[in-house]
Design a protein around this motif. Structure first.
Motif, PDB file in Angstrom:
ATOM      1  N   ALA A   1       1.771  -3.704 -11.626  1.00 54.11           N
ATOM      2  CA  ALA A   1       1.562  -4.923 -10.849  1.00 54.11           C
ATOM      3  C   ALA A   1       0.076  -5.185 -10.621  1.00 54.11           C
ATOM      4  O   ALA A   1      -0.377  -6.337 -10.655  1.00 54.11           O
ATOM      5  N   ARG A   2      -0.676  -4.131 -10.427  1.00 57.55           N
ATOM      6  CA  ARG A   2      -2.125  -4.283 -10.262  1.00 57.55           C
ATOM      7  C   ARG A   2      -2.764  -4.813 -11.540  1.00 57.55           C
ATOM      8  O   ARG A   2      -3.643  -5.689 -11.506  1.00 57.55           O
ATOM      9  N   GLU A   3      -2.333  -4.278 -12.668  1.00 61.65           N
ATOM     10  CA  GLU A   3      -2.888  -4.724 -13.945  1.00 61.65           C
ATOM     11  C   GLU A   3      -2.544  -6.184 -14.224  1.00 61.65           C
ATOM     12  O   GLU A   3      -3.266  -6.869 -14.964  1.00 61.65           O
ATOM     13  N   ALA A   4      -1.456  -6.663 -13.595  1.00 63.44           N
ATOM     14  CA  ALA A   4      -1.074  -8.069 -13.745  1.00 63.44           C
ATOM     15  C   ALA A   4      -1.798  -8.977 -12.748  1.00 63.44           C
ATOM     16  O   ALA A   4      -1.541 -10.187 -12.719  1.00 63.44           O
ATOM     17  N   GLY A   5      -2.660  -8.368 -11.919  1.00 59.32           N
ATOM     18  CA  GLY A   5      -3.478  -9.157 -11.012  1.00 59.32           C
ATOM     19  C   GLY A   5      -3.105  -9.101  -9.554  1.00 59.32           C
ATOM     20  O   GLY A   5      -3.797  -9.692  -8.712  1.00 59.32           O
ATOM     21  N   ALA A   6      -2.021  -8.415  -9.189  1.00 55.20           N
ATOM     22  CA  ALA A   6      -1.621  -8.323  -7.785  1.00 55.20           C
ATOM     23  C   ALA A   6      -2.510  -7.302  -7.061  1.00 55.20           C
ATOM     24  O   ALA A   6      -2.880  -6.273  -7.636  1.00 55.20           O
ATOM     25  N   PRO A   7      -2.822  -7.543  -5.775  1.00 50.93           N
ATOM     26  CA  PRO A   7      -3.778  -6.689  -5.056  1.00 50.93           C
ATOM     27  C   PRO A   7      -3.142  -5.476  -4.376  1.00 50.93           C
ATOM     28  O   PRO A   7      -3.560  -5.081  -3.281  1.00 50.93           O
ATOM     29  N   HIS A   8      -2.136  -4.886  -4.981  1.00 55.17           N
ATOM     30  CA  HIS A   8      -1.496  -3.716  -4.386  1.00 55.17           C
ATOM     31  C   HIS A   8      -2.424  -2.501  -4.479  1.00 55.17           C
ATOM     32  O   HIS A   8      -3.347  -2.474  -5.301  1.00 55.17           O
ATOM     33  N   GLU A   9      -2.161  -1.503  -3.635  1.00 52.34           N
ATOM     34  CA  GLU A   9      -3.088  -0.377  -3.531  1.00 52.34           C
ATOM     35  C   GLU A   9      -2.356   0.950  -3.642  1.00 52.34           C
ATOM     36  O   GLU A   9      -1.210   1.094  -3.204  1.00 52.34           O
ATOM     37  N   LEU A  10      -3.075   1.949  -4.201  1.00 52.42           N
ATOM     38  CA  LEU A  10      -2.579   3.323  -4.326  1.00 52.42           C
ATOM     39  C   LEU A  10      -3.627   4.295  -3.769  1.00 52.42           C
ATOM     40  O   LEU A  10      -4.192   5.111  -4.507  1.00 52.42           O
ATOM     41  N   PRO A  11      -3.892   4.260  -2.470  1.00 52.04           N
ATOM     42  CA  PRO A  11      -4.901   5.160  -1.883  1.00 52.04           C
ATOM     43  C   PRO A  11      -4.324   6.556  -1.632  1.00 52.04           C
ATOM     44  O   PRO A  11      -4.179   7.004  -0.489  1.00 52.04           O
TER      45      PRO A  11
ATOM     46  N   VAL B   1       0.867  -1.173   0.000  1.00 54.17           N
ATOM     47  CA  VAL B   1       0.000   0.000   0.000  1.00 54.17           C
ATOM     48  C   VAL B   1       0.907   1.226   0.000  1.00 54.17           C
ATOM     49  O   VAL B   1       1.662   1.441   0.951  1.00 54.17           O
ATOM     50  N   TYR B   2       0.844   2.012  -1.055  1.00 56.33           N
ATOM     51  CA  TYR B   2       1.695   3.200  -1.183  1.00 56.33           C
ATOM     52  C   TYR B   2       0.849   4.435  -0.900  1.00 56.33           C
ATOM     53  O   TYR B   2      -0.091   4.753  -1.628  1.00 56.33           O
ATOM     54  N   LYS B   3       1.180   5.143   0.199  1.00 58.46           N
ATOM     55  CA  LYS B   3       0.447   6.346   0.583  1.00 58.46           C
ATOM     56  C   LYS B   3       1.445   7.432   0.984  1.00 58.46           C
ATOM     57  O   LYS B   3       1.894   7.518   2.115  1.00 58.46           O
ATOM     58  N   PRO B   4       1.845   8.288   0.043  1.00 56.26           N
ATOM     59  CA  PRO B   4       2.784   9.359   0.375  1.00 56.26           C
ATOM     60  C   PRO B   4       2.087  10.527   1.075  1.00 56.26           C
ATOM     61  O   PRO B   4       0.852  10.624   1.081  1.00 56.26           O
ATOM     62  N   HIS B   5       2.870  11.406   1.644  1.00 56.54           N
ATOM     63  CA  HIS B   5       2.380  12.653   2.237  1.00 56.54           C
ATOM     64  C   HIS B   5       1.592  13.427   1.184  1.00 56.54           C
ATOM     65  O   HIS B   5       1.950  13.432  -0.002  1.00 56.54           O
ATOM     66  N   PRO B   6       0.503  14.120   1.581  1.00 55.25           N
ATOM     67  CA  PRO B   6      -0.288  14.869   0.588  1.00 55.25           C
ATOM     68  C   PRO B   6       0.524  15.833  -0.261  1.00 55.25           C
ATOM     69  O   PRO B   6       0.219  16.039  -1.444  1.00 55.25           O
ATOM     70  N   ARG B   7       1.588  16.408   0.299  1.00 57.54           N
ATOM     71  CA  ARG B   7       2.345  17.394  -0.462  1.00 57.54           C
ATOM     72  C   ARG B   7       3.297  16.762  -1.478  1.00 57.54           C
ATOM     73  O   ARG B   7       3.855  17.468  -2.321  1.00 57.54           O
ATOM     74  N   VAL B   8       3.466  15.453  -1.408  1.00 59.02           N
ATOM     75  CA  VAL B   8       4.203  14.771  -2.477  1.00 59.02           C
ATOM     76  C   VAL B   8       3.437  14.881  -3.785  1.00 59.02           C
ATOM     77  O   VAL B   8       4.021  14.981  -4.874  1.00 59.02           O
ATOM     78  N   LEU B   9       2.113  14.893  -3.715  1.00 59.00           N
ATOM     79  CA  LEU B   9       1.281  14.929  -4.918  1.00 59.00           C
ATOM     80  C   LEU B   9       1.403  16.255  -5.658  1.00 59.00           C
ATOM     81  O   LEU B   9       1.075  16.335  -6.846  1.00 59.00           O
ATOM     82  N   THR B  10       1.873  17.301  -4.984  1.00 56.00           N
ATOM     83  CA  THR B  10       2.064  18.602  -5.627  1.00 56.00           C
ATOM     84  C   THR B  10       3.529  19.024  -5.603  1.00 56.00           C
ATOM     85  O   THR B  10       3.839  20.193  -5.772  1.00 56.00           O
ATOM     86  N   ALA B  11       4.424  18.073  -5.382  1.00 56.67           N
ATOM     87  CA  ALA B  11       5.855  18.384  -5.286  1.00 56.67           C
ATOM     88  C   ALA B  11       6.393  18.912  -6.612  1.00 56.67           C
ATOM     89  O   ALA B  11       5.879  18.596  -7.687  1.00 56.67           O
ATOM     90  N   GLU B  12       7.445  19.715  -6.517  1.00 56.05           N
ATOM     91  CA  GLU B  12       8.088  20.273  -7.702  1.00 56.05           C
ATOM     92  C   GLU B  12       9.538  19.821  -7.840  1.00 56.05           C
ATOM     93  O   GLU B  12      10.142  20.026  -8.901  1.00 56.05           O
ATOM     94  N   GLU B  13      10.127  19.228  -6.794  1.00 53.51           N
ATOM     95  CA  GLU B  13      11.507  18.768  -6.879  1.00 53.51           C
ATOM     96  C   GLU B  13      11.591  17.630  -7.896  1.00 53.51           C
ATOM     97  O   GLU B  13      10.910  16.606  -7.743  1.00 53.51           O
ATOM     98  N   PRO B  14      12.405  17.758  -8.924  1.00 56.16           N
ATOM     99  CA  PRO B  14      12.422  16.766 -10.010  1.00 56.16           C
ATOM    100  C   PRO B  14      12.647  15.341  -9.530  1.00 56.16           C
ATOM    101  O   PRO B  14      11.981  14.410 -10.001  1.00 56.16           O
TER     102      PRO B  14
END
Length: 426
Positions: free
Chosen positions: A289-299, A260-273
């Motif tokens: 990996a999800r498209e290959a059938g694994a149950p990983h999550e991106l919440p 389960v990958y859940k970064p800090h909210p400000r990662v979603l608007t980060a500008e550092e390359p």
């Protein structure tokens, strides 16, 4: 202070729009905004309902933009509980955030753009205790109000250097979680009055949060929750750019793990390359990996607390996430990261680092083995429990009670202090 366009003579349409935007308020411990009507892109000088407000002895002041709104939102349930005994208002300085908050909470959200309007509002509602949840520079405009106690509560408990800013000296009180926070202030600040510190634990963590994910048969859940890169290098604790993809690849290689990958909210608007690139690569890897059938999550937009219940291992950076997890899930192992690869420094600055395994420049090459060891057993279980007491010190549920008692005491003491001032002046 924001630039204000010179006023123009109101037209009939302008007056009609203002009339349509009026809001009905009911006095009492809670006031709910009933009607909202604004034109896209049009920002008023203040909320149209400011005239005729009842007293609000407790104010939560937040002057930052919607991008930082998460800092206040985690306090809303706590403030709503306080409002059952003391009327609470939220005061903002950003109109877009005002509108968003009014869709989130039943607490009244009052907007003022200018400093003179803020002062008049505080006088009008007889603000007695003003609460601040972050270190925004506009907090100091609010501190100009002299007839209230000003209380800094911050939006989390962490070992980041930003938690011990000299700005703490400006407030009458600083609410902290426990002994670790007291020692953090003692180590970092000179000429600071430790009596300002009030131990209340983490009231936000007393509230029930619904679990976001369901368990997956045959797989253990590993939550990777990196923080953002901070305002400057000293406040940069993120693992994303240095170790993020290595951690994710090692976990995706395990058929018995649900990542389960859940970064800090400000990662979603980060500008550092480097951060932007690492985040995008992780999303690509997990999506594939999800498209290959694994149950990983991106919440990515989920409440981080709602992801804790299903986690069998947390991988995170120095931030509030690791300590919140320690408070709520003390029986579950944690792996921390250290972008500076300085074991002596991280242990000195973050006591939790002494009772967990650490991913850094020396260990990232064998990160798969390190993660596997923590999934196989919990090598630091007993030591971690002792450190939890050092950070918090009392059971879940007690924080909310202590915080409410503290706010009640602030309101009463403020009234006594103002009465003494008025008596001396008469």
């Amino acid at each position: 202070m924001s630039h204000v366009t010179p006023p123009q003579q109101p037209t009939i349409t302008d007056r009609a729009r203002k009339l349509a935007a009026q809001i009905l308020l009911t006095a009492g411990s809670r006031v709910k905004r009933v009607v909202t009507s604004t034109i896209a892109g049009e920002e008023p000088e203040h909320s149209p309902e400011l005239d005729g407000l009842p007293p609000f002895p407790v104010v939560a002041y937040f002057a930052d933009t919607p991008n930082q709104g998460y800092q206040l939102r985690q306090w809303l349930p706590v403030l709503e509980r306080v409002a059952a005994q003391h009327p609470v208002a939220i005061v903002t300085r950003h109109w877009e955030l005002t509108e968003q908050l009014r869709e989130t909470t039943d607490l009244p959200v009052l907007f003022v753009r200018r400093l003179d309007g803020l002062r008049r509002l505080y006088e009008q509602i007889d603000a007695k205790t003003v609460v601040y949840v972050n270190n925004g520079w506009r907090n100091f405009q609010s501190l100009i109000y002299q007839r209230a106690l000003h209380v800094h509560v911050n939006h989390g408990e962490s070992d980041k250097i930003s938690m011990v800013s000299n700005q703490a000296k400006a407030y009458d009180h600083v609410v902290v979680a426990g002994r670790a926070a007291i020692e953090r202030h003692r180590r970092a600040l000179i000429n600071f009055d430790l009596d300002k510190l009030v131990v209340c634990g983490r009231p936000q963590l007393d509230l029930d949060v619904a679990s976001v994910l369901a368990p997956v048969d045959g797989r253990r859940t590993v939550l990777y929750a990196p923080t953002w890169s901070g305002e400057d290098d000293a406040n940069n604790y993120t693992s994303l750019d240095l170790y993020g993809t290595a951690i994710v690849r090692a976990l995706l290689d395990r058929p018995d793990v649900r990542l389960v990958y859940k970064p800090h909210p400000r990662v979603l608007t980060a500008e550092e390359p480097a951060v932007v690139q690492a985040h995008a690569e992780i999303v690509r890897l997990v999506t594939a990996a999800r498209e290959a059938g694994a149950p990983h999550e991106l919440p990515l937009e989920a409440d981080i607390l709602g992801l804790f219940e299903d986690a069998d291992l947390l991988v995170t950076d120095i931030s509030s996430v690791g300590l919140d997890f320690l408070y709520l899930r003390p029986d579950v192992p944690i792996v921390l990261t250290d972008r500076r690869t300085d074991r002596a420094r991280i242990v000195a600055e973050a006591p939790v680092a002494s009772v967990v395994d650490i991913v850094d420049g020396d260990t990232v090459g064998d990160v798969g083995t390190l993660l596997a060891a923590n999934l196989a057993q919990d090598p630091h279980h007993d030591a971690r429990a002792r450190v939890r007491d050092h950070y918090f010190g009392f059971a879940r549920g007690d924080s909310s009670r202590r915080f409410l008692e503290f706010v009640t005491d602030c309101v009463a003491r403020r009234d006594a202090m103002v009465a003494d001032l008025d008596a001396a002046a008469s």
